[in-house]
Structure formats: C-alpha cells, structure tokens
Write a protein that holds these residues in place. Structure first.
Motif, short mmCIF file in Angstrom:
data_model
loop_
_atom_site.label_atom_id
_atom_site.label_comp_id
_atom_site.label_asym_id
_atom_site.label_seq_id
_atom_site.Cartn_x
_atom_site.Cartn_y
_atom_site.Cartn_z
N LEU A 149 0.86 -1.17 0.00
CA LEU A 149 0.00 0.00 0.00
C LEU A 149 0.90 1.23 0.00
CD1 LEU A 149 -3.20 0.67 2.09
CD2 LEU A 149 -1.42 2.41 1.90
N LEU A 150 0.82 2.01 -1.06
CA LEU A 150 1.61 3.22 -1.21
C LEU A 150 0.68 4.43 -1.12
CD1 LEU A 150 4.40 4.54 -1.97
CD2 LEU A 150 3.62 4.43 -4.36
N GLU A 151 0.92 5.29 -0.14
CA GLU A 151 0.08 6.47 0.01
C GLU A 151 0.20 7.37 -1.22
OE1 GLU A 151 -0.02 8.13 4.26
OE2 GLU A 151 1.88 7.03 4.15
N ALA A 152 -0.91 8.00 -1.57
CA ALA A 152 -0.95 8.84 -2.78
C ALA A 152 0.05 9.98 -2.70
CB ALA A 152 -2.36 9.37 -2.99
N LYS A 153 0.28 10.51 -1.51
CA LYS A 153 1.22 11.63 -1.39
C LYS A 153 2.62 11.24 -1.87
CE LYS A 153 2.42 10.79 3.49
NZ LYS A 153 2.41 11.36 4.87
N HIS A 154 3.00 9.99 -1.65
CA HIS A 154 4.31 9.52 -2.11
C HIS A 154 4.30 9.31 -3.63
CE1 HIS A 154 5.70 9.25 1.94
NE2 HIS A 154 4.90 8.27 2.26
N LEU A 155 3.21 8.75 -4.14
CA LEU A 155 3.09 8.57 -5.58
C LEU A 155 3.21 9.92 -6.29
CD1 LEU A 155 2.46 6.90 -8.14
CD2 LEU A 155 0.03 7.32 -7.67
N LEU A 156 2.55 10.93 -5.74
CA LEU A 156 2.60 12.25 -6.36
C LEU A 156 4.02 12.81 -6.37
CD1 LEU A 156 -0.65 13.83 -4.84
CD2 LEU A 156 -0.34 12.75 -7.07
N SER A 157 4.78 12.51 -5.34
CA SER A 157 6.18 12.96 -5.29
C SER A 157 7.00 12.29 -6.39
CB SER A 157 6.79 12.65 -3.93
OG SER A 157 6.16 13.39 -2.90
N PHE A 158 6.80 11.00 -6.59
CA PHE A 158 7.52 10.28 -7.64
C PHE A 158 7.08 10.77 -9.02
CE2 PHE A 158 7.83 6.91 -4.25
CZ PHE A 158 9.20 7.04 -4.07
N TRP A 159 5.80 11.10 -9.14
CA TRP A 159 5.29 11.62 -10.41
C TRP A 159 5.95 12.96 -10.74
CZ3 TRP A 159 2.14 9.44 -14.04
CH2 TRP A 159 1.62 10.29 -15.03
N GLU A 160 6.06 13.82 -9.74
CA GLU A 160 6.70 15.12 -9.94
C GLU A 160 8.19 14.94 -10.27
OE1 GLU A 160 5.48 18.17 -10.20
OE2 GLU A 160 3.53 17.13 -10.15
N ARG A 161 8.82 13.95 -9.66
CA ARG A 161 10.21 13.66 -9.98
C ARG A 161 10.36 13.30 -11.46
NH1 ARG A 161 13.17 8.67 -7.00
NH2 ARG A 161 11.79 7.47 -8.37
N MET A 162 9.44 12.49 -11.95
CA MET A 162 9.47 12.11 -13.36
C MET A 162 9.24 13.32 -14.26
SD MET A 162 6.94 9.50 -15.44
CE MET A 162 5.55 10.65 -15.29
N LYS A 163 8.24 14.15 -13.89
CA LYS A 163 7.91 15.33 -14.70
C LYS A 163 9.07 16.32 -14.73
CE LYS A 163 4.15 16.12 -16.06
NZ LYS A 163 3.50 15.85 -17.38
N SER A 164 9.93 16.26 -13.70
CA SER A 164 11.07 17.16 -13.63
C SER A 164 12.31 16.59 -14.32
CB SER A 164 11.41 17.48 -12.16
OG SER A 164 10.31 18.10 -11.52
N GLY A 165 12.13 15.47 -14.99
CA GLY A 165 13.23 14.87 -15.73
C GLY A 165 13.88 13.68 -15.05
N GLY A 166 13.33 13.26 -13.90
CA GLY A 166 13.87 12.13 -13.18
C GLY A 166 13.43 10.79 -13.75
N ARG A 167 13.72 9.73 -13.03
CA ARG A 167 13.42 8.39 -13.51
C ARG A 167 11.92 8.19 -13.70
NH1 ARG A 167 15.93 4.06 -11.05
NH2 ARG A 167 14.26 2.73 -11.84
N LYS A 168 11.58 7.31 -14.64
CA LYS A 168 10.19 7.09 -15.01
C LYS A 168 9.57 5.90 -14.28
CE LYS A 168 10.89 9.08 -19.59
NZ LYS A 168 10.80 8.87 -21.06
N SER A 169 10.16 5.55 -13.17
CA SER A 169 9.63 4.44 -12.39
C SER A 169 9.98 4.65 -10.92
CB SER A 169 10.21 3.10 -12.88
OG SER A 169 11.61 3.06 -12.65
N ILE A 170 9.32 3.84 -10.08
CA ILE A 170 9.64 3.81 -8.65
C ILE A 170 10.38 2.51 -8.40
CG2 ILE A 170 8.74 4.03 -6.31
CD1 ILE A 170 6.06 4.88 -7.58
N THR A 171 11.56 2.57 -7.85
CA THR A 171 12.29 1.33 -7.62
C THR A 171 11.59 0.51 -6.54
OG1 THR A 171 13.73 2.20 -5.88
CG2 THR A 171 14.45 2.52 -8.17
N LYS A 172 11.77 -0.79 -6.60
CA LYS A 172 11.18 -1.66 -5.60
C LYS A 172 11.76 -1.35 -4.21
CE LYS A 172 9.86 -6.47 -4.80
NZ LYS A 172 10.44 -6.75 -3.48
N ILE A 173 13.04 -0.97 -4.19
CA ILE A 173 13.68 -0.61 -2.93
C ILE A 173 12.99 0.60 -2.31
CG2 ILE A 173 15.81 0.27 -1.90
CD1 ILE A 173 17.36 -1.46 -3.89
N GLU A 174 12.64 1.59 -3.14
CA GLU A 174 11.93 2.77 -2.65
C GLU A 174 10.55 2.40 -2.11
OE1 GLU A 174 13.61 6.46 -5.35
OE2 GLU A 174 12.22 5.04 -6.30
N ILE A 175 9.87 1.53 -2.82
CA ILE A 175 8.54 1.09 -2.38
C ILE A 175 8.64 0.33 -1.06
CG2 ILE A 175 6.63 -0.49 -2.92
CD1 ILE A 175 6.95 0.37 -5.84
#
Length: 203
Positions: A149-175
């Motif tokens: 279960l991943l809280e939406a606030k964290h998903l939104l942070s990863f989404w913003e990271r991607m939109k800013s040019g960062g990686r296009k996925s969340i690593t399993k280690i991060e999850i």
C-alpha cells in the motif's frame, strides 16, 4: 468486440491470468492465483458482509455504437467506447472517512513503471487529498506475490520527480522503504483496512 477510449484509441485488454498460466508452466507464474482485482473484490465483499467497510469497484460508463443481431433472440456488441476517462479503481467509506484508491500489478521485478498511471488519475488523487480523503495505491509485484500500500502523497512525489526529468519508475527498494507490505491472507485476502487503521488511527 472493440472498445475505445474517449480519445478514440482502441482499448486492448490485458491477458487473462488463466491464459498466462496455461502458456507459462515454469517460473514465477506457475503457482500464481487470482488477479489483484479479483483478490480486492473478494476482500471488499468480506468487508461488506461483515459491515467493516463499504468499498466498491467503480463502474466504467460505456457507449455502444455497433450491435449485430445474428438471431432475433441474440445481440452481439461489436464496437463500444468508454464515455469518459477513468479516475481510480475503487472508492467507498470506512468509519466515516472517504477512501479512494487505484490497484496496479507489474511483472517488473525491480521497479514499478509510472506509465501505468495517467495524468487524469494523478489529478484525481490530488483532488481527493485536497478534500482530506484517504487516497492510496495498492501495488502487486507478481514475480514475488508481494502487495504494497503506497500512500498517494508519495506517488505524487515520484510523479513530480518524473515530470522534472527524473526516472520514469519507482524502484522496488523505494517502495519497500516507504510503502506498507500487506501479507496475503485467506479471509480477507488483502487486508488493506488494517493498514488504514494504523495510518489514520481509526481502530
């Protein structure tokens, strides 16, 4: 039968798990059970039956545009369109709190691709959080039969990271570091309410 998204793009359904199992006899899929959706639907039925929570899968409005009538007593839908873009998969109420979440599976063993989400789903989650709703994502790594279960606030942070040019996925280690592992059980199968109780002190 052909289904289309609101933008006209054809909808191509994912392969049924049973079909995958019949083709892949060895490896991580050999002992795979039900799909994540089936497990969650069974879990929600358990919650409803015991008056724990009222959570349902959202219906998807469909507009039928072509029907064939091979016989008077039979009609076959040949083409249809989704009337609108979907938001998230499930919503409902638990102890007076609105709950809204998306459910996703991935066969990737090391990360979760953010392409599994659409911009309108992200905006929907932002709107739910703005109204103080409980919003999250349930992710299953099929290779390990692990559910998080991943809280939406964290998903939104990863989404913003991607939109800013960062990686296009969340690593399993991060999850594994910030999400909550949900052990698979018998009844209920995926007891995500137990996590919600801990996070929001609703027990």
């Amino acid at each position: 039968m052909n289904f289309h998204y609101p933008n006209g793009k054809q909808y191509i359904p994912k392969k049924n798990v049973a079909e995958i199992g019949s083709k892949i006899k060895n490896g991580s899929f050999s002992n795979r059970g039900m799909t994540l959706e089936e497990d969650l639907n069974e879990t929600n039925a358990f919650y409803l039956d015991r008056e724990i929570a009222v959570i349902h899968k959202k219906p998807t409005p469909v507009q039928i545009v072509q029907v064939d009538y091979p016989r008077r007593s039979a009609a076959v839908i040949k083409e249809a369109y989704f009337k609108q873009a979907s938001t998230t998969d499930y919503n409902g109420v638990y102890k007076g709190r609105y709950i809204d979440f998306e459910a996703k599976e991935t066969q990737n063993a090391t990360s979760f691709p953010l392409k599994n989400f659409h911009e309108h789903q992200i905006h929907h989650m932002q709107a739910v959080l703005a109204q103080k709703g409980i919003c999250f994502v349930i992710i299953r790594f099929t290779a390990f039969e692990q559910v998080f279960l991943l809280e939406a606030k964290h998903l939104l942070s990863f989404w913003e990271r991607m939109k800013s040019g960062g990686r296009k996925s969340i690593t399993k280690i991060e999850i594994e570091r910030i999400a909550y592992c949900i052990p698979l059980g018998f009844q209920p199968r995926i007891d995500y309410i137990k996590i919600i109780e801990q996070l929001y002190e609703l027990s």
